[in-house]
Motif scaffolding. Sequence first.
Motif: not given
Length: 341
Positions: A115-116, A121, A143, A146-147, A150
Amino acid sequence: MKKVLCFGELLLRLSPVLNGDWLRKHNTPIFPGGAELNVAMALSRWNLKVKYITALPDHYLSHEVLAHLQQQGIDTSGIVFSGRRIGTYYLPIGQDLRHTDVIYDREHSAFSEIKTGMINWDELFDQVGWFHFSAICPALNENVAEVCEEALQVAAKKGIRISLDLNYRAKLWQYGKNPVDIMHRLLPHCHLIMGNIWSANTLAGIPVDANIHQGANQDTYLDHAAKTATAIKQAYKNCETVALTYRFEKGEGIDYFGTLHLANGDYCSPLFSTPHVLDRVGSGDCFMAGLIYGIYNEHRPHHVISFAAAAAFGKLQEYGDATYQTIAEVESLLKAYEYYI
């Protein structure tokens, strides 16, 4: 030289020999792979500095696989340890990942549950000049999509070049979202987009001629490739480079070529042909690695696409997911097709 960072799910591929052989002989080959890992393996073999990021459970099997990757020269220091399962899939040797025979067992894998906020990063992108991922990642669930988003936002802020493989796996897009809607959030960040005219349609909404095969020749396909590349660049302004592949089944064999589309023109590889294929898995990943290798080293455009296509074609004669071809072997194959470096 800055590193290429590849992000995706590490998978174990089980390839039973059917008609009962795997039961009688108590033996099924297992190959570590996954689209982005296959790219990382090739790039490391071709002397680029590579970092690979995934999520794995913290147990002995994961550490055995990571030790193998480290022996190949891949930086695994950013691996996230979480969850309980390594994703797997089943595919008899010789079949294609788009084939109906593929059986995925990836639900609740460590990677599918990321998950984020779980991956730093900003820290991982230190000393990284290129980020690569594929459309297989956001196909798993929202999910993971979304990662990906991100990661792309951080990479964009740092001025890192971003590449995407538009590989479509219908069996994975099962969470109720239109692939185009998800990919529209990710594609605007990408500088290099690779795929084919059909995946560009399915994942990016780019028009495709449904009747293209009727009376088509290579010029017909080249014309469609140029139109698809132009449409991609118009839709996604950050995209500087588009590469497309054509792979045609001919009985037990394959005809194969690729195209490269830059601001200064369109380029095509030689047409490669073989009457027999050992293993179809990983060929597209090898093509992607060839593109990154050539562009990173600032090779001439015609050599970039020809090397990538030759590497992909050569991979068809190797067992397993990742290539073990050397640069010299790929270039030797090119010379066999009367392409001189």
